[in-house]
Motif scaffolding. Structure first.
Motif, short mmCIF file in Angstrom:
data_model
loop_
_atom_site.label_atom_id
_atom_site.label_comp_id
_atom_site.label_asym_id
_atom_site.label_seq_id
_atom_site.Cartn_x
_atom_site.Cartn_y
_atom_site.Cartn_z
N ALA A 69 106.09 43.98 83.43
CA ALA A 69 107.61 44.04 83.33
C ALA A 69 108.06 45.01 84.24
O ALA A 69 107.56 46.15 84.61
N LEU A 70 109.19 44.77 84.75
CA LEU A 70 109.80 45.64 85.91
C LEU A 70 110.55 46.73 85.11
O LEU A 70 110.39 47.86 85.45
N VAL A 71 111.38 46.50 83.98
CA VAL A 71 111.92 47.51 83.26
C VAL A 71 111.51 47.77 81.82
O VAL A 71 111.04 46.45 81.18
N PHE A 72 110.82 48.78 81.39
CA PHE A 72 110.45 48.65 80.00
C PHE A 72 111.23 50.00 79.05
O PHE A 72 110.74 50.15 77.95
N GLY A 73 112.40 50.35 79.53
CA GLY A 73 113.19 51.14 78.61
C GLY A 73 114.17 51.54 79.21
O GLY A 73 114.74 51.41 80.49
N ARG A 74 115.13 52.45 78.30
CA ARG A 74 116.29 53.10 79.21
C ARG A 74 116.61 54.53 78.10
O ARG A 74 115.83 54.65 77.04
N ILE A 75 116.89 55.49 78.72
CA ILE A 75 117.40 56.75 78.01
C ILE A 75 118.72 56.95 78.28
O ILE A 75 119.68 56.84 79.34
N GLY A 87 111.41 52.10 84.75
CA GLY A 87 110.82 51.00 85.39
C GLY A 87 109.62 51.31 86.08
O GLY A 87 109.47 52.33 86.47
N ARG A 88 108.80 50.23 86.41
CA ARG A 88 107.61 50.23 87.42
C ARG A 88 107.79 50.90 88.56
O ARG A 88 107.13 51.67 89.13
N VAL A 89 108.84 50.40 89.09
CA VAL A 89 109.27 50.90 90.75
C VAL A 89 110.92 51.33 90.68
O VAL A 89 111.68 50.61 89.97
N ALA A 90 111.34 52.23 91.75
CA ALA A 90 112.70 52.45 91.91
C ALA A 90 113.33 51.37 92.41
O ALA A 90 112.92 50.80 93.39
N VAL A 91 114.42 50.79 92.00
CA VAL A 91 115.33 49.54 92.53
C VAL A 91 116.83 50.15 92.68
O VAL A 91 117.32 50.83 91.41
N ALA A 92 117.28 50.00 93.75
CA ALA A 92 118.80 50.10 93.95
C ALA A 92 119.55 48.81 94.14
O ALA A 92 118.94 47.98 94.84
N ASP A 93 120.90 49.02 94.02
CA ASP A 93 121.58 47.82 94.37
C ASP A 93 122.19 48.05 95.75
O ASP A 93 121.68 48.87 96.40
N ASP A 94 122.86 46.95 96.39
CA ASP A 94 123.54 47.06 97.78
C ASP A 94 124.29 48.35 98.03
O ASP A 94 124.27 48.62 99.29
N ALA A 95 124.81 49.02 97.16
CA ALA A 95 125.42 50.34 97.28
C ALA A 95 124.62 51.43 97.21
O ALA A 95 124.96 52.75 97.14
N GLN A 96 123.16 51.28 97.17
CA GLN A 96 122.12 52.03 96.90
C GLN A 96 122.64 52.93 95.83
O GLN A 96 121.77 54.21 95.38
N GLU A 97 122.87 52.52 94.82
CA GLU A 97 123.08 53.22 93.36
C GLU A 97 121.92 52.85 92.69
O GLU A 97 121.43 51.61 92.47
N GLY A 132 107.15 39.37 81.12
CA GLY A 132 107.71 39.07 82.48
C GLY A 132 108.72 39.62 82.55
O GLY A 132 109.13 40.73 82.28
N ARG A 133 109.77 38.70 82.84
CA ARG A 133 111.25 39.39 83.08
C ARG A 133 112.30 38.86 81.95
O ARG A 133 113.20 39.31 81.84
N ARG A 134 111.51 38.26 80.94
CA ARG A 134 112.28 37.86 79.82
C ARG A 134 111.83 39.05 78.53
O ARG A 134 111.12 39.57 78.20
N LEU A 135 113.14 39.55 78.36
CA LEU A 135 113.44 40.66 77.18
C LEU A 135 113.25 39.93 75.95
O LEU A 135 114.29 39.24 75.54
N LEU A 136 112.40 40.18 75.26
CA LEU A 136 111.91 39.71 73.88
C LEU A 136 112.71 40.41 72.75
O LEU A 136 113.40 39.99 71.53
N ASP A 137 112.64 41.83 72.65
CA ASP A 137 113.35 42.66 71.56
C ASP A 137 113.27 44.15 72.14
O ASP A 137 112.86 44.45 73.39
N TYR A 138 113.95 44.97 71.47
CA TYR A 138 114.00 46.34 71.86
C TYR A 138 113.92 47.09 70.51
O TYR A 138 114.26 46.57 69.49
N GLU A 139 113.60 48.47 70.88
CA GLU A 139 113.54 49.23 69.74
C GLU A 139 114.04 50.56 70.03
O GLU A 139 113.82 51.18 71.01
N ASP A 140 115.06 51.12 69.05
CA ASP A 140 115.74 52.45 69.41
C ASP A 140 115.32 53.52 68.90
O ASP A 140 114.72 53.45 67.64
N GLU A 141 115.38 54.66 69.40
CA GLU A 141 114.80 56.03 68.74
C GLU A 141 116.17 56.79 68.83
O GLU A 141 116.68 56.94 70.00
#
Length: 693
Positions: A69-75, A87-97, A132-141
């Motif tokens: 998975a590319l993304v595996f969580g958020r804070i 996530g696994r690697v840093a990714v930015a959008d067209d505006a480099q955000e 893969g790229r399909r998000l199945l579920d999430y768990e919050d703390e």
């Protein structure tokens, strides 16, 4: 409904992240068009194009996430609307955000380290369960100051993202070690993010994740210290080639494809293809006393002449007497640390000595030009100070009882000296064993560049990862220390799993042989993630006898099937193993099965599987890619399989140098099911513990 909408929103962000990743790949490839060189391009232009191409390859490797998975969580930091997707690697959008933050970045640290008591400024931590790229579920703390919110708070048994972690642990094994980047726990992250300098020692029992922690630490250090580590190199040393094949995908899955993986034999140019060394002999060859033995063996080849050298030179005779040769040898020893490098000074001293003996004045250079190919002169030089290759030195030494006695007297006793002797093989033969590797390396260090002109110095690295270090001999540890550029190493293992001829009694014994520029940092992993508690309890009964004072880790997987012990007779042993393998193949579904046997039974078990029509591979040949694999017990360390069939524990105990520890290793490889098949009497600790069938 609210949770479903939230899942859809997160899936949209994940899709956006993958789109940005693909655009980053396209941008990297566009550089290739800018650096293309036509037929008339200059040499400088071609060099620049090659540099750009190397850069593109490196960037594409960093952006390759494979099936992970590319993304595996958020804070979500407290008191604001900002959030960070980890996530696994840093990714930015067209505006480099930033769209995805690399898991190794400082801002990502709370994702792994925050606790209810120390929230590290977070209001929420969300773990993704993905395929893969399909998000199945999430768990919050939710942390104490977060207030009310959607999702469900807390993890399982105090673990971060406990439910997501359990789901990851329950997936079938693939025959290759997977990364844990999405489920790293706090005690593991502390080690991963430890400072670069000095030696970090990680003690961890079965299933604690010490290997993946060490590999993730290598990836973290390369990210944090890209310069200078990328130029200096990172070396990962494993116990055998089966193991290297098992772990080879972890670092590339983390975007680090340039790390060198090796066994010790890969670090010397000689071919190592001999059989397993007798344990008693292997122990002697690994003893630090061999440093002095080899140094003496080299010194024994630095000898004064036995009789005066007399050679014709025009109309006169030139003489170089024994006393002069003795003074020359002593002077050469004082002036050079490396044997082969001193040969030039010995030659120069010989030409000068012969020139001084002339009745008519003659220049040493003239003597050299006329006599350097003279048979007697060449023989004298080869006697006094031969140029030696490491293999030549050891072949001569081990092939002569007299030379062994001369080098080892006062260092090894008579029985130890006799164990080193072996018939002298042909030059260039491939009879070297794993136990010889460190001796070949020590000899190369003493000798320096030889006749081939090959560099006598060793390649050094900015950081070394050494797995299963508890089995390395003092000579092998010395060999690895020699390759450490600044003393930065990650050393992992388990004293209870020390099964080799040199089984370290403690980590202090290991650290005594390693660089000591900084105080070593010792960490212990105490939580077993892989091994279910029922299987770990069975294996732990061996520890009081196998490794007194060492405690088994605590499993997070209290549920699980009980181990099964199957008694049979000797004649039916292999067939019973085949029947069990057939049943286990069905029981684990997409999972894999390992048949772990002592060396004496491997062939018989494999033949029974063939007769029963069970498709399988031998681990030495096919790795772990087949669903059923026969694995000799001495190769099983560090591996994890869905189902393990351990064959004849008594034979494992009898045949291996550290038999009870080898059995402990075999019993702790399974992630789901364990079967023990035996015809001989079981070791006492196992008799009454497991269920029978």
């Amino acid at each position: 409904m609210a949770r479903s909408s939230e899942l859809e929103a997160e899936q949209a962000w994940v899709d956006h992240a993958y789109d940005c990743l693909e655009e980053a790949r396209r941008r990297a490839l566009r550089l290739r068009r800018l650096s293309e060189v036509g037929p008339g391009g200059t040499h400088q232009a071609r060099l620049e194009s090659e540099v750009v191409e190397d850069t593109i390859r490196a960037r594409m490797a960093q952006l390759e996430v494979g099936e992970g998975a590319l993304v595996f969580g958020r804070i979500d930091p407290e008191g604001g609307t900002e959030r960070f997707y980890i996530g696994r690697v840093a990714v930015a959008d067209d505006a480099q955000e930033p769209v995805v933050v690399d898991w190794r970045a400082p801002v990502a640290e709370p994702f792994y380290r925050a606790t209810g008591r120390h929230p590290m400024g977070l209001s929420l931590r969300r773990h993704f369960a993905s395929r893969g790229r399909r998000l199945l579920d999430y768990e919050d703390e939710l942390f104490a100051s977060a207030g009310d919110g959607e999702g469900h708070a807390g993890g399982v048994e105090g673990l971060a993202g406990g439910r997501v972690l359990r789901e990851a642990l329950d997936r079938p094994r693939t025959g290759h070690l997977g990364d844990i980047v999405g489920t790293i726990q706090a005690e593991q992250d502390e080690i991963i993010r430890s400072d670069l300098g000095g030696v970090v020692v990680v003690q961890g029992g079965p299933g604690t994740g010490k290997t993946v922690v060490a590999l993730h630490r290598a990836a973290y250090l390369l990210y944090t210290h890209r310069f200078p580590l990328e130029g200096q190199g990172v070396l990962v040393v494993g116990p055998n080639r089966l193991y290297l094949g098992y772990i080879e995908r972890v670092l590339p899955s983390l975007g680090e494809a340039g790390v060198q993986l090796a066994v010790l034999a890969d670090l010397v140019p000689e071919t190592v293809a001999g059989p397993r060394e007798d344990p008693a002999t292997a122990r002697i060859k690994g003893d630090q006393r061999m440093v002095d033995v080899l140094a003496k063996a080299v010194a024994d080849r630095e000898r004064p002449l036995r009789r005066d050298l007399v050679v014709g030179f025009g109309l006169q005779w030139l003489r170089f007497d024994v006393a002069s040769s003795r003074r020359l040898i002593e002077r050469a020893r004082r002036r050079s640390d490396r044997h082969n490098a001193a040969r030039r000074s010995v030659e120069a001293g010989l030409w000068q000595g012969l020139a001084r003996s002339a009745r008519v004045e003659v220049e040493p250079e003239a003597v050299r030009e006329q006599l350097r190919r003279h048979d007697d002169v060449r023989a004298a030089l080869e006697w006094m100070w031969p140029v030696l290759e490491p293999a030549e030195l050891l072949r001569d030494l081990f092939g002569s009882r007299a030379l062994i006695r001369l080098a080892a007297s006062g260092r090894l006793d008579d029985d130890e000296q006799r164990s080193l002797y072996r018939e002298r093989g042909p030059t260039g033969g491939s009879g070297w064993t794993d136990a010889d590797v460190a001796l070949l390396d020590e000899a190369r260090w003493l000798l320096g560049p030889g006749r081939s002109g090959a560099d006598g110095d060793v390649r050094t690295y900015g950081h070394l990862v050494v797995d299963e270090a508890q089995d390395l001999s003092p000579m092998e540890l010395r060999m690895l220390a020699r390759r450490s550029l600044g003393g930065s190493m990650t050393v992992v293992g388990d004293i209870a799993q020390a099964t080799g001829a040199w089984a370290a009694p403690s980590w202090s014994a290991v650290m005594a042989q390693l660089p000591s520029r900084h105080e070593p940092r010792v960490h212990e992993l105490t939580v077993a993630y892989r091994t279910p508690a029922p299987l770990l309890r069975l294996a732990a009964r061996l520890l009081p006898a196998a490794a007194p004072g060492v405690a088994a880790p605590t499993s997070v997987r209290e549920d699980g099937e009980d181990p099964v012990v199957v008694a049979t007779d000797v004649a039916d042993l292999a067939d019973e193993v085949a029947r069990r393998a057939t049943a286990e193949r069905v029981a684990v579904g997409e999972g894999n099965v390992a048949v772990v046997a002592p060396a004496s039974l491997v062939d018989g078990v494999a033949a029974a599987l063939v007769a029963a029509g069970v498709d399988h591979e031998r681990a030495e040949v096919g790795g772990l890619d087949a669903q059923v694999t026969v694995v000799p017990v001495h190769l099983v360390k560090g591996l994890e399989l869905d189902s393990v069939i351990v064959v004849e524990p008594a034979a494992i105990v009898a045949e291996e140098p550290q038999g009870l520890r080898a059995l402990y290793v075999a019993l702790t490889r399974a992630t789901r099911r364990l079967t023990v098949v035996h015809a001989r009497e079981l070791p006492p600790a196992l008799v009454a513990e497991a269920a029978t069938s």
